[in-house]
Design an enzyme around this catalytic site. Structure first.
Site, PDB file in Angstrom:
ATOM      1  N   SER A 154      -6.461  -0.553   5.274  1.00 11.10           N
ATOM      2  CA  SER A 154      -6.513   0.689   4.502  1.00 11.10           C
ATOM      3  C   SER A 154      -7.778   0.754   3.665  1.00 11.10           C
ATOM      4  CB  SER A 154      -5.294   0.821   3.590  1.00 11.10           C
ATOM      5  OG  SER A 154      -4.631  -0.369   3.412  1.00 11.10           O
ATOM      6  N   HIS A 175      -5.713   3.788  11.292  1.00  8.73           N
ATOM      7  CA  HIS A 175      -4.990   3.631  10.027  1.00  8.73           C
ATOM      8  C   HIS A 175      -3.745   4.516  10.001  1.00  8.73           C
ATOM      9  CE1 HIS A 175      -4.828   4.061   5.404  1.00  8.73           C
ATOM     10  NE2 HIS A 175      -4.122   3.026   5.812  1.00  8.73           N
ATOM     11  N   GLU A 187      -5.557   8.043  10.881  1.00  7.31           N
ATOM     12  CA  GLU A 187      -7.002   8.082  10.649  1.00  7.31           C
ATOM     13  C   GLU A 187      -7.660   7.206  11.721  1.00  7.31           C
ATOM     14  OE1 GLU A 187      -7.790   8.817   5.911  1.00  7.31           O
ATOM     15  OE2 GLU A 187      -7.131   6.814   6.468  1.00  7.31           O
ATOM     16  N   ASN A 225      -6.745   7.267   1.267  1.00  9.77           N
ATOM     17  CA  ASN A 225      -6.688   6.352   0.119  1.00  9.77           C
ATOM     18  C   ASN A 225      -7.789   6.612  -0.900  1.00  9.77           C
ATOM     19  OD1 ASN A 225      -4.348   5.135   0.796  1.00  9.77           O
ATOM     20  ND2 ASN A 225      -5.271   3.379   1.799  1.00  9.77           N
TER      21      ASN A 225
HETATM   22  N1  CAA Z   1      11.398   4.299   9.123  1.00 12.25           N
HETATM   23  C1  CAA Z   1      11.756   5.238   9.991  1.00 12.25           C
HETATM   24  N2  CAA Z   1      12.223   6.445   9.637  1.00 12.25           N
HETATM   25  C2  CAA Z   1      12.353   6.678   8.324  1.00 12.25           C
HETATM   26  C3  CAA Z   1      12.033   5.728   7.350  1.00 12.25           C
HETATM   27  C4  CAA Z   1      11.520   4.486   7.800  1.00 12.25           C
HETATM   28  N3  CAA Z   1      11.148   3.514   6.964  1.00 12.25           N
HETATM   29  N4  CAA Z   1      12.262   6.256   6.139  1.00 12.25           N
HETATM   30  C5  CAA Z   1      12.731   7.490   6.334  1.00 12.25           C
HETATM   31  N5  CAA Z   1      12.773   7.743   7.657  1.00 12.25           N
HETATM   32  C6  CAA Z   1      13.184   8.990   8.290  1.00 12.25           C
HETATM   33  C7  CAA Z   1      14.656   9.195   8.137  1.00 12.25           C
HETATM   34  O1  CAA Z   1      15.363   8.659   9.243  1.00 12.25           O
HETATM   35  C8  CAA Z   1      14.780  10.705   8.070  1.00 12.25           C
HETATM   36  O2  CAA Z   1      14.819  11.258   9.362  1.00 12.25           O
HETATM   37  P1  CAA Z   1      15.762  12.543   9.665  1.00 12.25           P
HETATM   38  O3  CAA Z   1      15.449  13.561   8.611  1.00 12.25           O
HETATM   39  O4  CAA Z   1      15.390  12.938  11.053  1.00 12.25           O
HETATM   40  O5  CAA Z   1      17.131  12.033   9.534  1.00 12.25           O
HETATM   41  C9  CAA Z   1      13.482  11.174   7.456  1.00 12.25           C
HETATM   42  O6  CAA Z   1      12.563  10.089   7.598  1.00 12.25           O
HETATM   43  C10 CAA Z   1      13.666  11.508   6.008  1.00 12.25           C
HETATM   44  O7  CAA Z   1      14.200  10.361   5.372  1.00 12.25           O
HETATM   45  P2  CAA Z   1      15.253  10.415   4.199  1.00 12.25           P
HETATM   46  O8  CAA Z   1      16.127  11.621   4.333  1.00 12.25           O
HETATM   47  O9  CAA Z   1      15.923   9.082   4.126  1.00 12.25           O
HETATM   48  O10 CAA Z   1      14.381  10.478   2.891  1.00 12.25           O
HETATM   49  P3  CAA Z   1      13.326  11.535   2.423  1.00 12.25           P
HETATM   50  O11 CAA Z   1      13.638  12.909   2.881  1.00 12.25           O
HETATM   51  O12 CAA Z   1      13.173  11.263   0.990  1.00 12.25           O
HETATM   52  O13 CAA Z   1      11.988  11.093   3.181  1.00 12.25           O
HETATM   53  C11 CAA Z   1       9.967   9.879   3.237  1.00 12.25           C
HETATM   54  C12 CAA Z   1      11.487   9.804   3.069  1.00 12.25           C
HETATM   55  C13 CAA Z   1       9.640  10.380   4.648  1.00 12.25           C
HETATM   56  C14 CAA Z   1       9.422   8.483   3.076  1.00 12.25           C
HETATM   57  C15 CAA Z   1       9.400  10.910   2.185  1.00 12.25           C
HETATM   58  O14 CAA Z   1       9.887  10.587   0.910  1.00 12.25           O
HETATM   59  C16 CAA Z   1       7.902  10.916   2.125  1.00 12.25           C
HETATM   60  O15 CAA Z   1       7.228  11.546   2.934  1.00 12.25           O
HETATM   61  N6  CAA Z   1       7.309  10.189   1.129  1.00 12.25           N
HETATM   62  C17 CAA Z   1       5.875  10.057   0.986  1.00 12.25           C
HETATM   63  C18 CAA Z   1       5.403   8.887   1.822  1.00 12.25           C
HETATM   64  C19 CAA Z   1       3.927   8.716   1.766  1.00 12.25           C
HETATM   65  O16 CAA Z   1       3.191   9.344   1.024  1.00 12.25           O
HETATM   66  N7  CAA Z   1       3.438   7.758   2.582  1.00 12.25           N
HETATM   67  C20 CAA Z   1       2.036   7.391   2.599  1.00 12.25           C
HETATM   68  C21 CAA Z   1       1.844   6.207   1.722  1.00 12.25           C
HETATM   69  S1  CAA Z   1       0.149   5.739   1.614  1.00 12.25           S
HETATM   70  C22 CAA Z   1      -0.092   4.777   2.951  1.00 12.25           C
HETATM   71  O17 CAA Z   1       0.774   4.413   3.694  1.00 12.25           O
HETATM   72  C23 CAA Z   1      -1.522   4.396   3.170  1.00 12.25           C
HETATM   73  C24 CAA Z   1      -1.900   3.087   2.652  1.00 12.25           C
HETATM   74  O18 CAA Z   1      -2.820   2.497   3.208  1.00 12.25           O
HETATM   75  C25 CAA Z   1      -1.354   2.529   1.407  1.00 12.25           C
END
Ligand code: CAA
Length: 332
Positions: A154, A175, A187, A225
């Site tokens: 990242s 990424h 990415e 990021n």
């Molecule tokens: N693996 C697989 N599927 C997952 C999961 C996981 N770990 N977590 C959630 N899901 C799926 C669920 O199965 C669900 O699917 P359906 O709606 O089809 O049933 C869907 O995602 C939504 O999940 P939830 O209902 O449990 O929860 P939510 O609506 O709160 O969504 C989330 C969870 C998708 C994580 C949402 O909160 C979100 O988009 N959060 C932001 C995440 C983000 O910003 N990620 C980037 C981080 S930065 C990064 O990764 C870069 C780096 O280098 C640091």
């Protein structure tokens, strides 16, 4: 083999949007041809990111070799994938047969030799450059010459890893975002040695996974990021300065800016140790205060609070529902 998942999952897994950005990139490259079809994917590291990358690769129809350091770690990674597949069946988003087919395409191994015939090898190991370089030196001699290598880093320079291999032209950044099974973006990072064909192959493979692909240059943090990390660190600084409580800061950003998670929840979700490593690398590169770790983050890491994965971060995850960590004491 094509997947036959039903309803929403099929939409997510098979036919994610094709980004106009990636379409433009392909056009701009005047139909640069992808190097080769990616049918077999090796994933080195089965942690938070690696297990998700392995799963989405298998869901797209690729055969996958997932490599971990030892059997317990491998078992944990495969267990996470099986849990997600079972959840999809439970929710009616996949048939048992389709979930079994995805699982059947994933082979686990603790041996780098298992990667020999992969068309693409992606590393998703800890953000430690020396560890990644040692891995590539070993893997480079084992994997077939035509294969492409990719890093899911990242924030580390892609060129630092590419230059250690005998195939710097066939090395790029891919990424993914957490959770890789859900987040739409990939990415595709071009470093100074990456060939146009390799970039085209990365874009094409990302589209096969149903991802929105954006090609970016090899600058610490790439696009997301670069913007996201200072924001998360600022969320912590706002808390340190008593601008609001943990819950108030998170609720404000959810309700006021439409984010799915507030910054402190997201920091816990990414992992405070990972975020700290990324911010250190970005601070080293840019020497700007916005990338500096706030003192509170340092102290939380010293306390062993790494976020959701350790059960404690800005929130306490020991109960059914996360609650703000009552042990964080700030000066009044
Ligand atoms: N693996 C697989 N599927 C997952 C999961 C996981 N770990 N977590 C959630 N899901 C799926 C669920 O199965 C669900 O699917 P359906 O709606 O089809 O049933 C869907 O995602 C939504 O999940 P939830 O209902 O449990 O929860 P939510 O609506 O709160 O969504 C989330 C969870 C998708 C994580 C949402 O909160 C979100 O988009 N959060 C932001 C995440 C983000 O910003 N990620 C980037 C981080 S930065 C990064 O990764 C870069 C780096 O280098 C640091």
């Amino acid at each position: 083999m094509a997947l036959r998942f039903s309803g929403r999952l099929r939409t997510t897994w098979r036919t994610g949007p094709r980004s106009s950005v990636s379409t433009r990139v392909m056009a701009a490259q005047d139909k640069v041809r992808a190097m080769a079809e990616i049918n077999t994917v090796g994933v080195v590291g089965g942690g938070l990111m690696g297990h998700g990358i392995a799963q989405v690769s298998a869901q797209s129809g690729c055969e996958v070799v997932l490599r971990e350091v030892d059997e317990p770690m491998l078992g944990k990674a495969i267990g996470m994938i099986e849990k997600q597949l079972a959840r999809a069946v439970e929710k009616g988003r996949s048939s048992q047969a389709d979930a079994d087919a995805v699982r059947g395409r994933i082979d686990g191994s603790v041996d780098y030799g298992a990667l020999a015939d992969c068309d693409l090898v992606i590393e998703a190991a800890t953000e430690d450059l020396e560890g990644k370089l040692a891995m590539w030196r070993e893997v480079d001699d084992i994997v077939k010459d035509a294969a492409i290598f990719a890093t899911n880093t990242s924030s580390l320079p892609v060129i630092a890893q590419a230059a250690q291999t005998k195939r710097p032209d066939r090395f790029l950044g891919l990424h993914f975002f957490n959770p890789a099974q859900v987040m739409k973006l990939l990415e595709v990072v071009r470093c100074v040695t990456t060939s146009a064909e390799t970039v085209a192959t990365g874009v094409e493979w990302g589209q096969k996974l149903g991802k929105v692909t954006v090609v970016t240059q090899d600058k610490a943090g790439f696009i997301v990021n670069r913007l996201l990390v200072p924001y998360l660190l600022d969320g912590m600084r706002a808390y340190e300065e008593n601008v609001g409580t943990i819950a108030e800061i998170d609720n404000a950003m959810k309700a006021g800016a439409g984010h799915p998670m507030g910054p402190l929840t997201l920091a816990d979700f990414v992992g405070l140790d990972t975020l700290s490593a990324i911010s250190d690398i970005m601070f080293e590169e840019f020497r700007e205060k916005r990338f500096a770790r706030p003192p509170l983050l340092r102290k939380m890491l010293m306390a062993g609070w790494y976020g959701r994965k350790s059960g404690m971060g800005f929130y306490d995850y020991s109960g059914d529902t996360p609650v703000p960590n009552a042990q964080i004491s700030l000066p009044a």
